[in-house]
Scaffold this motif. Structure first.
Motif, PDB file in Angstrom:
ATOM      1  N   LEU A   1      45.466  -6.882 -23.053  1.00  0.00           N
ATOM      2  CA  LEU A   1      45.733  -5.590 -23.514  1.00  0.00           C
ATOM      3  C   LEU A   1      44.753  -5.430 -24.744  1.00  0.00           C
ATOM      4  O   LEU A   1      44.644  -6.361 -25.493  1.00  0.00           O
ATOM      5  N   ARG A   2      44.486  -4.172 -25.067  1.00  0.00           N
ATOM      6  CA  ARG A   2      43.605  -4.157 -26.243  1.00  0.00           C
ATOM      7  C   ARG A   2      44.346  -4.238 -27.403  1.00  0.00           C
ATOM      8  O   ARG A   2      45.781  -4.248 -27.490  1.00  0.00           O
TER       9      ARG A   2
ATOM     10  N   ARG B   1      54.915   0.743 -18.878  1.00  0.00           N
ATOM     11  CA  ARG B   1      53.567   0.802 -19.722  1.00  0.00           C
ATOM     12  C   ARG B   1      53.153   2.494 -19.696  1.00  0.00           C
ATOM     13  O   ARG B   1      53.221   2.983 -18.706  1.00  0.00           O
TER      14      ARG B   1
ATOM     15  N   ALA C   1      46.350   2.373 -27.392  1.00  0.00           N
ATOM     16  CA  ALA C   1      47.042   3.570 -26.987  1.00  0.00           C
ATOM     17  C   ALA C   1      48.140   3.253 -25.821  1.00  0.00           C
ATOM     18  O   ALA C   1      48.982   4.164 -25.603  1.00  0.00           O
ATOM     19  N   ASP C   2      48.216   1.907 -25.570  1.00  0.00           N
ATOM     20  CA  ASP C   2      49.429   1.369 -24.692  1.00  0.00           C
ATOM     21  C   ASP C   2      50.773   1.305 -25.368  1.00  0.00           C
ATOM     22  O   ASP C   2      50.760   0.776 -26.427  1.00  0.00           O
ATOM     23  N   ARG C   3      51.674   1.855 -25.046  1.00  0.00           N
ATOM     24  CA  ARG C   3      53.124   1.604 -25.305  1.00  0.00           C
ATOM     25  C   ARG C   3      53.828   0.847 -24.100  1.00  0.00           C
ATOM     26  O   ARG C   3      53.631   1.145 -22.963  1.00  0.00           O
ATOM     27  N   ALA C   4      54.057  -0.356 -24.195  1.00  0.00           N
ATOM     28  CA  ALA C   4      54.611  -1.165 -23.164  1.00  0.00           C
ATOM     29  C   ALA C   4      55.838  -1.935 -23.333  1.00  0.00           C
ATOM     30  O   ALA C   4      56.244  -2.370 -24.557  1.00  0.00           O
TER      31      ALA C   4
ATOM     32  N   ALA D   1      50.401   4.984 -21.497  1.00  0.00           N
ATOM     33  CA  ALA D   1      49.189   5.226 -22.140  1.00  0.00           C
ATOM     34  C   ALA D   1      49.307   6.591 -23.047  1.00  0.00           C
ATOM     35  O   ALA D   1      49.351   7.644 -22.382  1.00  0.00           O
TER      36      ALA D   1
ATOM     37  N   ASP E   1      47.427   9.017 -26.066  1.00  0.00           N
ATOM     38  CA  ASP E   1      46.175  10.007 -26.382  1.00  0.00           C
ATOM     39  C   ASP E   1      45.579   8.843 -27.188  1.00  0.00           C
ATOM     40  O   ASP E   1      46.106   8.109 -28.025  1.00  0.00           O
ATOM     41  N   ARG E   2      44.339   9.025 -27.454  1.00  0.00           N
ATOM     42  CA  ARG E   2      43.162   8.382 -28.419  1.00  0.00           C
ATOM     43  C   ARG E   2      43.577   8.265 -29.732  1.00  0.00           C
ATOM     44  O   ARG E   2      43.602   7.275 -30.502  1.00  0.00           O
TER      45      ARG E   2
ATOM     46  N   ALA F   1      45.956   5.643 -30.826  1.00  0.00           N
ATOM     47  CA  ALA F   1      45.626   4.289 -30.508  1.00  0.00           C
ATOM     48  C   ALA F   1      45.796   3.441 -31.887  1.00  0.00           C
ATOM     49  O   ALA F   1      45.560   2.225 -31.830  1.00  0.00           O
TER      50      ALA F   1
END
Lengths: 427, 389
Positions: free
Chosen positions: A215-216, A254, A239-242, A256, A258-259, A262
């Motif tokens: 993941l980033r 998970r 931008a990921d919520r997991a 995603a 918006d940018r 992030a």
């Protein structure tokens, strides 16, 4: 689950102890006040303090001690009369144990952590992450993602990992900031690299227990929540919520965003039974998502609402009743702001503070802004009422306060300070 | 104070009241803050909405054209400071702006010709010594209309503003365009924060400004009418906010004020007095001294540059750090170079390069500068006594 804190100060202990005997179930064991991880006992910046002074003298709350520390934003842990935090001096990072009564150094563990060539050093490259106490161990993570396990009594190094070398972890540009979290016999932290998004290590040996899928990277600290009968490790990475299974690192759900969302740095807030609140600055704003479990056992997450007005940068959010309260703003002016958890509607905004961190205790808010201004306040759906103000710090103060009993511990880029917030000490 | 959400439409009725709340006199603009780079925003405006501060320094904010039969003059001002206020949680039916105030340093108009700049600043025209600033305040938003549905939110405003020049107030009707540029990673490349731009073209006459022509030669060289194009880039992050946690706000504000006095307001004596006071107050802080020296050496348009102060600050910073800090030695070298001592500059820079080993980016920057300085040094030049090669 930890129980309510007990004020262990000599003057009030007998009375409080007597009250506890009456109130605490016979099976429970009274715990001494402690703050052993980022965000406090329940990782949501709520302290179980009682007996706080309703107001402070004009000169501010009574100062117990003050001493030089050094650059860094790591928050202060407190357990059994000892404080633990981190600071930087030149190319070295140091974990330090301090006597909570006197401010004297008890031990230090220092190690080389020179800035990486691609780091942006203009905001202090760390340490930013807050250590973690579990049992006899102290886990620390520095700006260059060196994870250390120390003996909390002596500072002796028990095991270490350079996670940039070992797992390709990211220093996230300006120095690694997420604070590790404990789960069973694991210590878990974001790594955000090509090899893994999140990593778990055995607390006793440092062996890798699991690695999540890549993941980033991100600066937000993970939290744990129990949803639909399962434990979820909730992370906000880019931008990921997991939500991950904290036993295996498998991603349960998970979403995603918006940018602009992030660059999240603030810690998520769990809203039982199934919602999670996130906030980010830089145009991101606040989100509430809902996690659901299908009949086949699979999880999914959906956005409940999004509103751009409350945008918390690297501070934190506390939940008070139906309100999420935080300091909204990034580089510019910051407003203390409250939004309704049900729909994100703005309840109120108030100026008068620079960008701030806060905690909730004894029905009140303790607010520390980045200019070193400290305030005692109450909040309701109608607004924020500031009861008292003081300015105990002079340098940039980005570190969330720590409250243990009625003692408040603060730091800025130069000093660490202990204040007495008790009614008795500020009459 | 707590700011509840305002009912839709009510803000439009409040514009005139809010716009006037800060001012007792028609064109009064609030005073400058400590740094000089922002204005002290009155509470009434802080409570009315989000404050966007004017960003000065790079943009041609005011371009004033005098198109006379025998001479065409273009005077540019890049030093306008001020703010506009956008209502909190603005609805489409609310005016885009509810307040605004600006200060324009009279000495900061530049034509590119020194003699003409002096003429503009002189007693015959703007008289910057007696009237260092022109002030402007939004008086009223009379109409507003959204331009197009797509792209950035852009509004055309019919507004009135009070302008004060040399103590004389006049009210001008203005058509302005306001474009909102919310924070994105693209806008971050210019400035961090929420941005908006204000554009307008204003026709002015010398007569309404209370300005006479300097003398007979100027009858055909200075037009009676001026056209002034306005471009103000405004940001929710004020220009005087330090984003570097290691650079304390008070110290940063003081340096900005020194620069403002030397550059914008043409008040060198006051600026140098403040610079000397800074040297005294931060005598034990090498970073603070180094930052002052760097500002004096590198800021655009300082008159004078304060090179003696810069050198003194850099020398002291070097002493405090026992000549071990490469960046500080570099500043010292630049100070010597700016004062016309390239040999000393080269000697210090060589030392700085030695100290920068292990700092690749700084090493590269310093070696590049060293090469450029060495071109100014006689081949046989000896370093000053006490300086190692």
């Amino acid at each position: 689950m930890r129980k309510r804190f007990v004020d262990a100060s000599p003057t009030s202990f007998p009375l409080r102890a007597a009250v506890l005997v009456l109130l605490v179930p016979a099976t429970a064991t009274a715990e001494t006040p402690a703050w052993t991880q980022w965000g406090g006992p329940t990782r949501d910046f709520r302290a179980g303090a009682e007996g706080l002074a309703p107001r402070w003298p004009d000169s501010g709350p009574r100062q117990l001690w003050r001493r030089a520390l050094g650059p860094g934003h790591s928050a202060i842990l407190c357990e059994a009369g000892r404080l633990y935090t981190m600071y930087r001096a030149g190319d070295r990072e140091t974990a330090v144990a301090i006597d909570a009564q006197t401010g004297q150094t008890l031990w230090e563990h220092s190690y080389a952590a020179p800035a990486k060539p691609d780091m942006q050093a203009d905001f202090c490259i760390g340490p930013h992450a807050t250590p973690l106490i579990v049992g006899d161990r102290l886990f620390t993570v520095g700006g260059t993602v060196i994870l250390n396990c120390l003996d909390k009594h002596t500072g002796k190094l028990l095991w270490t990992h350079d996670l940039m070398d070992r797992l390709g972890a990211s220093h996230v540009g300006r120095g690694y900031g997420p604070s590790p979290i404990a789960y069973d016999d694991l210590v878990i932290l974001n790594v955000g690299g090509g090899q893994a998004g999140v990593a778990a290590f055995r607390q006793d040996t440092g062996d890798v227990a699991w690695l999540s899928e890549p993941l980033r990277p991100g600066q937000s600290s993970p939290i744990l929540a129990r949803i639909a009968g399962d434990d979820h490790l909730i992370v906000a990475l880019a931008a990921d919520r997991a939500g991950l299974d904290p036993r295996s690192g498998a991603i349960r759900w998970r979403l995603a965003l918006d940018r602009q969302a992030a660059a999240i740095m603030s810690t998520p807030v769990f809203l039982p039974p199934d919602r999670v609140f996130f906030s980010s600055a830089y145009g991101g704003g606040s989100y509430v998502i809902r996690v659901t479990k299908a009949a086949d056992g699979r999880y999914a997450a959906e956005q409940v609402w999004h509103d751009k007005r409350l945008k918390v940068q690297h501070g934190n959010v506390v939940v008070l009743g139906e309100l999420a309260i935080g300091s909204s703003g990034d580089f510019g002016p910051a407003f203390m702001m409250a939004v309704r958890l049900s729909d994100g509607e703005l309840a109120w905004r108030q100026r008068g503070f620079a960008k701030a961190t806060l905690l909730c205790a004894d029905g009140r808010l303790i607010i520390l802004d980045e200019e070193g201004n400290l305030a005692l306040a109450t909040a309701s759906p109608e607004g924020l009422t500031v009861l008292s103000r003081a300015k105990p710090l002079q340098e940039k103060a980005w570190t969330a306060p720590t409250l243990v009993g009625t003692r408040l511990y603060l730091r800025d880029l130069r000093d660490i300070v202990a204040l007495d917030l008790s009614a008795a000490g500020n009459s | 104070m707590t700011q509840p959400s305002a009912p839709v439409g009510t803000l439009a009725c409040l514009v005139v009241a809010i716009a006037g709340a800060a001012a007792g006199v028609a064109a009064d603009a609030p005073p400058r803050a400590e740094s000089g780079q922002t204005l002290i925003v009155p509470d009434a405006h802080l409570d009315a909405g989000e404050v966007y501060h004017v960003m000065s320094g790079e943009d041609a904010q005011l371009v004033c054209v005098s198109d006379a039969p025998l001479q065409r003059l273009v005077a540019v001002n890049r030093r306008v400071v001020g703010y506009v206020v956008v209502p909190f949680d603005r609805k489409e039916s609310d005016p885009p702006l509810v307040a605004g105030a600006f200060r324009i340093p009279a000495a900061a108009f530049e034509t590119g010709v020194s003699a003409l700049d002096d003429l503009l600043r002189g007693a015959a025209l703007l008289d910057s010594a007696s009237h260092p600033e022109i002030t402007c305040r939004l008086a009223e938003v009379k109409s507003f209309e959204r331009d197009g549905a797509d792209g950035p939110a852009r509004w055309t405003l019919g507004a009135a503003a009070w302008l004060e020049v040399k103590g004389r107030s006049l009210r001008k009707e203005v058509v302005a365009s306001v474009t909102f540029r919310p924070f994105t990673w693209q806008t971050m490349g210019r400035y961090p924060g929420e941005l908006l731009t204000v554009r307008a073209t204003i026709e002015l006459t010398l007569e309404e400004l209370g300005l006479g022509k300097p003398g007979p030669p100027w009858a055909e060289r200075l037009a009676d009418r001026l056209r002034c194009e306005v471009f103000l880039l405004c940001n929710t992050v004020p220009q005087d906010k330090t984003l570097d946690p290691a650079s304390p706000q008070a110290e940063f504000s003081r340096r900005l004020r020194i620069i403002m006095l030397l550059r914008d307001l043409d008040q060198p004596r006051e600026g140098l007095v403040l610079a000397r006071r800074y040297l005294r107050d931060y005598a034990e802080s090498a970073p603070a001294l180094n930052r002052l020296a760097t500002d004096l050496l590198t800021a655009d348009g300082l008159r004078p540059r304060g090179l003696d102060v810069a050198l003194e600050a850099a020398k002291r910073a070097a002493r405090l750090t026992e000549e071990k800090d490469a960046a500080i030695l570099d500043t010292l070298a630049q100070a010597h170079f700016a004062r016309g001592s390239p040999a000393e500059a080269v000697a210090w820079l060589r030392k700085a390069v030695e100290r920068a080993q292990g700092q690749p980016r700084l090493f590269e920057e310093l070696t590049g500068r060293l090469k450029s300085y060495e071109r100014f040094v006689e081949p046989q030049a000896e370093p000053p006594p006490g300086i190692e090669r």
